[in-house]
Design an enzyme around this catalytic site. Sequence first.
Site, PDB file in Angstrom:
ATOM      1  N   LEU A  30     -15.978  82.037  -2.511  1.00  0.00           N
ATOM      2  CA  LEU A  30     -16.506  83.078  -3.387  1.00  0.00           C
ATOM      3  C   LEU A  30     -15.947  84.406  -2.893  1.00  0.00           C
ATOM      4  CD1 LEU A  30     -20.317  82.205  -3.805  1.00  0.00           C
ATOM      5  CD2 LEU A  30     -18.493  81.839  -5.483  1.00  0.00           C
ATOM      6  N   ASP A  31     -15.695  85.336  -3.839  1.00  0.00           N
ATOM      7  CA  ASP A  31     -15.231  86.662  -3.462  1.00  0.00           C
ATOM      8  C   ASP A  31     -16.248  87.342  -2.543  1.00  0.00           C
ATOM      9  OD1 ASP A  31     -13.127  86.238  -5.161  1.00  0.00           O
ATOM     10  OD2 ASP A  31     -13.852  87.593  -6.736  1.00  0.00           O
ATOM     11  N   LYS A  32     -15.778  88.281  -1.756  1.00  0.00           N
ATOM     12  CA  LYS A  32     -16.643  89.040  -0.854  1.00  0.00           C
ATOM     13  C   LYS A  32     -17.849  89.627  -1.584  1.00  0.00           C
ATOM     14  CE  LYS A  32     -16.680  93.341   1.830  1.00  0.00           C
ATOM     15  NZ  LYS A  32     -15.877  94.489   2.302  1.00  0.00           N
ATOM     16  N   THR A  73     -19.159  88.765  -4.511  1.00  0.00           N
ATOM     17  CA  THR A  73     -19.883  87.833  -5.372  1.00  0.00           C
ATOM     18  C   THR A  73     -20.973  87.153  -4.555  1.00  0.00           C
ATOM     19  OG1 THR A  73     -17.911  87.425  -6.699  1.00  0.00           O
ATOM     20  CG2 THR A  73     -19.682  85.822  -6.878  1.00  0.00           C
TER      21      THR A  73
END
Length: 232
Positions: free
Chosen positions: A59-61, A63
Amino acid sequence: MTGEELQARLLHRDAMMLVIDKPAGLPVHSGPKGGESLEQLFDALRFGLPRAPALAHRLDKDTSGCLVLGRHRKALARLGDLFKSGRVSKTYWAVVEGTPDTDEGLIDLPLATKEPGRGWWMKVDPAGAPSKTRFRVRGRAASSHGGGDLTWVEFEPLTGRTHQLRVHSAACGFPILGDAVYGQALRFGGPPLHLHARAVTVPFAPGAEPVTATAPVPEHMRAALAACGAEV
């Protein structure tokens, strides 16, 4: 964050896998320059096993929400196959700026790296990798800050490209609120990214019930979602 605090964010645990509620703002692993990461705390999630669990996906930082971990090598191999083949169902909630033209639909826009050497930045590119996202409008609200309408959108990524939901929504004219890369948000001082991995369903064992986990709405998204009609 401490190991104990990460344990408190556990959504599912069995012999093969864990699902945790990832906090927004903390990267899952350290970048080339190092720094704090979620992965550094995984030793607190061994629960008696000799090794710490490992990431089954990313997951993105910025998100938040459902993040799947494999507890050992065999589990990670199985999870890797499930994610790669698209058999893991993922549901994201987002608050976007503006609104889609229809209440539901399919975004079918191939994606490629924006520029060599620019890391993970992506762009729509006809020659890029196939990328598909289903979306459904869940609610709408007039913005309280004078910046236009806000819309609560549920996304289902059918492929797993980097930044797929962020690029797809921005390319369609409704960027995710707080997106300082693909949207209109300020790089510093703007709202946090309003993107949350709400639920995940993993059909881990053939013939058995799939594992499903749901992550609670993060604090930074509650006001905007409530304005759009969500019960949070």
